[in-house]
Scaffold this active site. Structure first.
Site, short mmCIF file in Angstrom:
data_model
loop_
_atom_site.label_atom_id
_atom_site.label_comp_id
_atom_site.label_asym_id
_atom_site.label_seq_id
_atom_site.Cartn_x
_atom_site.Cartn_y
_atom_site.Cartn_z
N GLU A 148 0.75 -1.35 0.03
CA GLU A 148 -0.04 0.03 -0.06
C GLU A 148 0.82 1.49 -0.16
O GLU A 148 0.25 2.29 0.21
CB GLU A 148 -0.90 0.00 1.23
CG GLU A 148 -1.99 -1.06 1.24
CD GLU A 148 -3.08 -0.94 0.28
OE1 GLU A 148 -2.92 -0.05 -0.90
OE2 GLU A 148 -4.02 -1.63 0.20
N HIS A 193 -3.20 2.83 8.22
CA HIS A 193 -4.05 2.19 7.49
C HIS A 193 -4.42 0.64 8.07
O HIS A 193 -3.55 0.11 8.54
CB HIS A 193 -3.75 1.64 6.19
CG HIS A 193 -4.55 0.69 5.40
ND1 HIS A 193 -5.99 0.50 5.50
CD2 HIS A 193 -4.09 -0.39 4.79
CE1 HIS A 193 -6.20 -0.58 4.82
NE2 HIS A 193 -5.26 -1.04 4.52
N HIS A 224 -7.51 -2.82 9.23
CA HIS A 224 -8.63 -3.22 8.81
C HIS A 224 -9.56 -3.70 10.13
O HIS A 224 -9.92 -4.72 10.18
CB HIS A 224 -8.14 -4.73 8.03
CG HIS A 224 -7.42 -4.63 6.71
ND1 HIS A 224 -7.04 -5.66 6.13
CD2 HIS A 224 -7.11 -3.72 6.07
CE1 HIS A 224 -6.55 -5.17 5.14
NE2 HIS A 224 -6.45 -4.03 5.13
N HIS A 245 -12.77 -2.81 2.52
CA HIS A 245 -11.24 -2.89 2.56
C HIS A 245 -11.08 -2.50 4.20
O HIS A 245 -10.69 -3.28 5.06
CB HIS A 245 -10.64 -2.06 1.73
CG HIS A 245 -8.94 -1.99 1.67
ND1 HIS A 245 -8.31 -1.84 0.60
CD2 HIS A 245 -8.16 -2.57 2.56
CE1 HIS A 245 -7.10 -2.12 0.89
NE2 HIS A 245 -6.92 -2.64 2.03
#
Length: 210
Positions: free
Chosen positions: A71, A89, A91, A151
């Site tokens: 990413e 980032h 999840h 996502h």
């Protein structure tokens, strides 16, 4: 603590708080034209500073034996178009639930203002692609957080601590909203109500002294 040590410390926190699972999620910190990022395919709670590669803002590897996170293009796109100095980032469960069912996270609590108000869900694109990077960059315009369809979530800050706290707040807001839907229809704060909160913050009451 240097930037690569910071990545390891906050990577462990992300795992401890259940914001990531397995080798998912990635973090980065910018220092001038250099960006330290978590490596691809590594569990965030098992990182050492030496494992974290350093790239320039164009994506060329400068230091490290391991490959940067897949990413990394998204992180670099954010750095090129915002004043962010750190990106997180994850999840996380509730963030991903909202990202798979909604087009935005409405302001169900005034603390949403700390993220810029309504949190947008970026359109779906395959992970690690320029398309996803562009979609996230659009969703982040004027915000400190965005969700990515099917996502997860991404937050930014002037420091890794700020970006990580924004991640925690984003997950809390998503949980409040999802749990609220299980009880009824969550009330959404209006623009006028949010403006009143800003006004209150800018002009706090003064309590008289005896």
């Amino acid at each position: 603590m240097n930037f690569r040590e910071e990545l390891c410390a906050y990577g462990r926190k992300a795992v401890e708080l259940g914001l990531v699972i397995g080798t998912s999620g990635n973090l980065s910190v910018r220092d001038g034209d250099r960006v330290a990022v978590t490596p691809s395919g590594a569990a965030l709670d098992r990182l050492t500073p030496q494992m974290c590669p350093v790239v320039d803002v164009e994506g060329f590897l400068l230091e490290g034996e391991l490959q940067p996170s897949s990413e990394t293009p998204m992180h670099l796109a954010i750095y090129r178009t915002t004043d962010a100095r750190a990106v997180v980032h994850t999840h996380s469960v509730f963030g991903t639930v909202v990202a798979t069912t909604m087009t935005e996270l409405p302001p169900v609590h005034y603390n949403a203002l700390l993220l810029g108000g309504t949190v947008k869900v970026a359109e779906y694109a395959t992970y690690g692609t320029p398309e996803l990077a562009g979609n996230v960059r659009e969703a982040l315009a004027g915000k400190r957080a965005a969700l990515m369809a099917n996502h997860g979530g991404v937050t930014i800050g002037a420091t890794l601590e700020q970006a990580f706290e924004a991640t925690r707040l984003l997950e809390w807001l998503c949980e409040v909203y999802v749990r609220g839907l299980g009880v009824g229809s969550p009330a959404i704060l209006s623009e006028e109500q949010l403006a009143a909160v800003v006004e209150r913050a800018l002009n706090p009451p003064e309590f008289p002294r005896r």
